[in-house]
Scaffold this active site. Structure first.
Site, short mmCIF file in Angstrom:
data_model
loop_
_atom_site.label_atom_id
_atom_site.label_comp_id
_atom_site.label_asym_id
_atom_site.label_seq_id
_atom_site.Cartn_x
_atom_site.Cartn_y
_atom_site.Cartn_z
N HIS B 60 0.81 -1.14 0.04
CA HIS B 60 -0.10 -0.11 -0.10
C HIS B 60 0.85 1.35 -0.13
O HIS B 60 0.54 2.21 -0.67
CB HIS B 60 -0.85 -0.04 1.32
CG HIS B 60 -1.60 1.28 1.58
ND1 HIS B 60 -1.44 2.00 2.41
CD2 HIS B 60 -2.72 1.70 0.88
CE1 HIS B 60 -2.09 3.19 2.49
NE2 HIS B 60 -2.96 2.99 1.42
N GLU B 63 2.34 1.99 -3.30
CA GLU B 63 1.14 2.43 -4.10
C GLU B 63 1.14 3.98 -3.96
O GLU B 63 0.98 5.23 -4.87
CB GLU B 63 -0.21 2.13 -3.87
CG GLU B 63 -1.44 2.60 -4.55
CD GLU B 63 -2.49 2.84 -3.50
OE1 GLU B 63 -3.06 3.96 -3.23
OE2 GLU B 63 -3.07 2.09 -3.02
N HIS B 64 1.39 4.59 -2.60
CA HIS B 64 1.31 6.11 -2.50
C HIS B 64 2.63 6.47 -3.16
O HIS B 64 2.50 7.59 -3.75
CB HIS B 64 1.68 6.23 -0.89
CG HIS B 64 0.39 6.45 -0.45
ND1 HIS B 64 -0.11 7.33 0.55
CD2 HIS B 64 -0.61 5.57 -0.12
CE1 HIS B 64 -1.49 7.18 1.00
NE2 HIS B 64 -1.71 6.04 0.70
N GLU B 140 -3.79 8.30 7.45
CA GLU B 140 -4.88 7.28 6.88
C GLU B 140 -5.53 6.24 7.64
O GLU B 140 -6.41 5.95 7.83
CB GLU B 140 -4.23 6.83 5.38
CG GLU B 140 -5.35 5.89 4.75
CD GLU B 140 -4.79 5.53 3.19
OE1 GLU B 140 -3.74 5.71 3.06
OE2 GLU B 140 -5.53 4.76 2.51
#
Lengths: 422, 438
Positions: B60, B63-64, B140
């Site tokens: 994840h 992905e950022h 997040e």
């Protein structure tokens, strides 16, 4: 895209976009009224009504109705907004006749049975209980109360623990009788249907509704004078901050400049100033954004940031500084150019499916913009000048007047003198 | 009366095209000429279940970082270019896949394809960017998990449902492990998994297969295949819990009592033929909105719950799960609600599904394929999601027909096999005494 305007023999008008590639019909309609028509002490009524629309109609009780809905594979979705009750209704072409019969029954013979009313009431109250502990909901609700005190817009759309228990089948029926009518009805259709058939079907579905609605007049709202700030304490690691100001009405000549401005401030995702300053440069938040909400009786410019409790003060300072700066200097020529390129280029993306086209058409009807707006709209955005955006920035963005709600356990920075005086 | 909908009704004339580049990139083209718009999705066959041990959340995080830039497109450029072209973009990470998508006017497709190809092999980021982005991900996590008791409970339930398997670890990662992300780990992960032979490119919208082939060759053709990629993704075997697990969480923010029950089951990619379809239909019958059997029982008849639902969570490569959940009605205890749910599931296991239930569920299921075909991004998501989780195009295309074939006996069989209380994980969320936002 060819948008047709049709009028049924019975006098119901609608926009239609024909598309025969996919065997489905997307119908979207709205009744003007919404939750702003909730009577005194009965806030949440419109929302309650929309929750009852699949709970039985005609000779079908809730169970029979819901089985019929599944058997026909229709998608029916009613929603209550401040000024409108909307419905998205989709059916496969193969099931059109029965699906439209069902919709007619829903609109003209809703049952509002006692037991279904109690059940849905329980669901709404359970939802309110969950919302009460969801910081985003709490912040938003508190903000509306603060900004619109004394006006229907200040009341919660879903109602409250005080009002919802008092809502009875007669109230629901009363709302439907007053609001579900033909003179405040807006209808659009997209998909696998021709104009003649649609015209006939419109009369069949909606012809049984009363000709005239009975809407209570809603005054225009004035936002509370800022600065005001309310902190709702909640024991969570991350605070939700909602901030806002008086916006610009849809009919105001400054609306499109304000719309472009909002994109530059916080509407443009990673291309917005707030995202750049708060998230990208400082890592203070995962999300920060802003919106322009033109209601029928008020306009709001509003933003939200979610940040850890320790960073609330710093985040708000950054946001205020950005708002002040853009109010003072306006955006740059390059920012304006980028915003226009995005907004004009992305317009086509709103018309790529039957249901998204239906959404757009309904919006045109609600705002009274007319069919041609679809073709004129990009030209209007192109025509927005830097001076216009500067003017509206100066007019709209008074960072010292922010209406702010904070939910969490914010650790605030030392206020600067201007705020200390407030 | 209308006739029942058949599988043929649900398949439109739409044709889906598939081809491979020499470097292994799989390309799927789904033409839809109704509007001059194209959707690009690039799916990498890597997700949180591939995170290295002790670095949960890395997939994840990468992905950022994919938005941080390359030599040709410095930081901020990606978002700028897409926006200047009137496009929209986003990305997400799941257990088995990471996907990036853009929607643009059809003539801007070459621009966004060039951007995706560029960041497939040329990504760069500084140590400072890693530090700042780490904080963004921690925020997040606070938004999604720390601020939401139900998400905290779900993390614990998943850990119990898939013991020893990475599906038990949250996609976003554990807080302490996110804090420890290093640039080196991110680079190694990126180099290993971001390659044409580990990706599926899906283009839907106003395009032809020929023009997409040409564009894909131009943009992706010269990117070398990864050599460090395992030919088969090696994962631990999923082990179901061996005895019933109950996890209780009391939280002042809970609002209402909720009861959830999960069962580990095969997924579409991992199931024996016909099993996933039977599980899927069973869950539609049980949890399909207000017409669902669970809602009927708990909400309408017994009045123990305010709402009830659940579902069959499908696109997990190695396994799936069945979820049942309910929110207690006012004055009902967790024990009462749990007991009623247990009784309901026991009856389902013994065979409570009728032919009429199945017919209705099939009809609404098959209609879904028509509704989904209305939207090019839904189609791109549907094909991309299942292809990158391990299904073939033929398997996806034959889906409506296979749904049509499921019988009541098939459902009885999967119910008897998989609704075994000994393999269940139950989660109970209760509000603790003090409420925070009175």
């Amino acid at each position: 895209m060819d948008i047709q305007r049709i009028t049924s023999p019975g006098g119901i008008t609608a926009f239609l976009v024909e598309h025969h590639d996919n065997p489905l019909i997307a119908l979207r309609f709205a009744f003007r009224g919404g939750s702003a028509q909730d009577p005194q002490g009965k806030s949440g009524l419109a929302y309650f009504v929309t929750g009852m629309m699949d709970e039985g109609a005609g000779d079908m009780d809730a169970a029979a109705f819901q089985e019929r809905e599944q058997e026909l594979a229709v998608h029916m979705d009613f929603n209550a907004a401040r000024d409108l009750v909307t419905c998205s209704y989709q059916t496969l072409t193969a099931r059109k006749e029965e699906a439209f019969d069902l919709l007619k029954t829903v609109l003209t013979e809703p049952r509002f049975d006692e037991d279904a009313t109690e059940r849905v009431k329980g669901q709404i109250l359970a939802g309110l209980k969950l919302d009460q502990n969801n910081p985003v909901n709490v912040a938003s609700r508190a903000w509306s109360e603060l900004a619109f005190a004394g006006h229907p817009y200040g009341l919660p759309i879903k109602g409250s623990f005080e009002t919802v228990p008092s809502i009875m089948p007669d109230d629901l029926k009363g709302y439907a009788d007053r609001v579900f009518a033909r003179d405040n009805l807006i209808v659009v259709a997209v998909g696998d249907i021709d104009p003649e058939t649609l015209a006939k079907d419109l009369d069949h579905i909606f012809g049984g509704l009363p000709e005239k609605s009975q809407l209570a007049p809603v005054p225009d709202a004035t936002l509370a004078a800022g600065p005001v700030r309310e902190v709702v304490e909640m024991d969570i690691p991350q605070s939700i901050v909602q901030f806002g100001l008086q916006g610009v009405m849809r009919a105001d000549p400054d609306f499109l400049p304000a719309y472009v401005l909002n994109y530059i401030i916080g509407g443009g995702g990673f291309n917005s100033r707030l995202m750049e300053e708060v998230r990208v440069k400082r890592g203070l938040a995962y999300s920060v954004n802003s919106h322009l909400f033109p209601f029928q009786h008020a306009a709001v410019f509003m933003g939200r940031v979610a940040t850890k409790n320790e960073a609330v003060g710093e985040s708000l300072d950054v946001i205020k500084e950005q708002l002040s700066r853009i109010a003072r200097e306006g955006p740059t020529e390059e920012e304006l150019e980028d915003a226009k390129r995005y907004l004009t280029g992305a317009y086509a993306l709103r018309f790529d499916s039957s249901s998204s086209i239906a959404n757009q058409l309904l919006f045109l009807e609600v705002e009274g913009l007319g069919v041609d707006y679809v073709h004129e709209r990009n030209g209007l955005i192109e025509a927005v000048t830097l001076d216009e955006v500067k003017r509206v920035a100066h007019r709209m963005l008074d960072a010292d007047r922010l209406i702010t709600t904070i939910v969490g356990k914010p650790v605030e920075a030392v206020p600067d003198p201007a705020h200390a005086m407030a | 009366m209308s006739e029942a909908l058949s599988a043929e009704d649900s398949v439109s004339a739409r044709k889906v095209h598939e081809f491979f580049l020499d470097n292994g990139l799989q390309v799927i083209v789904i033409p839809d000429h109704r509007a001059p718009v194209a959707t690009q999705m690039l799916w990498y066959k890597v997700g949180s279940a591939d995170d290295p041990k002790g670095i949960s959340g890395l997939a994840h995080f990468v992905e950022h970082l994919m938005f941080k830039g390359t030599e040709a497109n410095p930081p901020g450029q990606f978002a700028k270019v897409v926006a200047r072209n009137g496009g929209e973009f986003n990305a997400f990470t799941r257990n088995d896949v990471t996907a990036y998508f853009e929607r643009v006017a059809r003539d801007r497709l070459p621009t966004v394809m060039a951007l995706e190809a560029d960041r497939m092999s040329n990504l760069r980021f500084s140590d400072d960017e890693v530090k700042s982005e780490r904080n963004v991900v921690l925020e997040e996590r606070r938004s999604r998990v720390e601020n939401a008791p139900n998400a905290i409970l779900q993390e614990r339930m998943m850990a119990a449902l898939f013991p020893g398997h990475p599906y038990g670890i949250p996609v976003i990662g554990w807080y302490e492990e996110i804090e420890g992300f290093s640039p080196e780990a991110a680079v190694a992960f990126y180099k290993r998994y971001y390659a044409p032979n580990n990706a599926v490119l899906v283009i839907a919208g106003d395009v032809t297969p020929d023009e997409v082939r040409k564009l894909a060759e131009e943009n992706f053709g010269s990117i070398p295949a990864s050599e460090t990629l395992e030919p088969v993704r090696v994962r631990p075997v999923t082990a179901a819990p061996s005895e019933p697990v109950v996890i209780q969480l009391a939280d002042p923010r809970a609002g209402r009592i909720t009861v959830q029950r999960y069962f580990p089951v095969p997924s579409y990619p991992s199931a024996k033929p016909g099993e996933a379809e039977a599980l899927d239909l069973m869950m539609r019958i049980v949890t399909g909105g207000a017409a669902g059997k669970l809602y009927r029982r708990l909400v309408v008849e017994e009045k123990l719950a305010a709402t009830a639902g659940g579902g069959y969570v499908r696109p997990l490569r190695d396994a799936g799960m069945l979820a049942f959940d309910a929110i207690a009605a006012e004055g009902v205890t967790a024990e009462q609600l749990e007991e009623a749910m247990t009784r309901f599931i026991a009856e389902l296991r013994q065979g409570s599904v009728t032919q009429a239930d199945l017919d209705r569920a099939k009809s609404s299921y098959l209609a879904q394929f028509v509704y989904a075909a209305d939207s090019q991004d839904e189609l791109a998501g549907h094909y991309g999601g299942f292809l990158s989780a391990g299904l073939t195009l033929d398997q996806i295309e034959a889906w409506p027909a296979r749904i049509d074939e499921v019988t009541v006996a098939d459902i009885e069989k999967v119910a008897a096999t998989y609704l075994d209380p000994a393999r269940s994980v139950t989660g109970i969320l209760e509000p603790s005494a003090e409420s925070l936002a009175a």
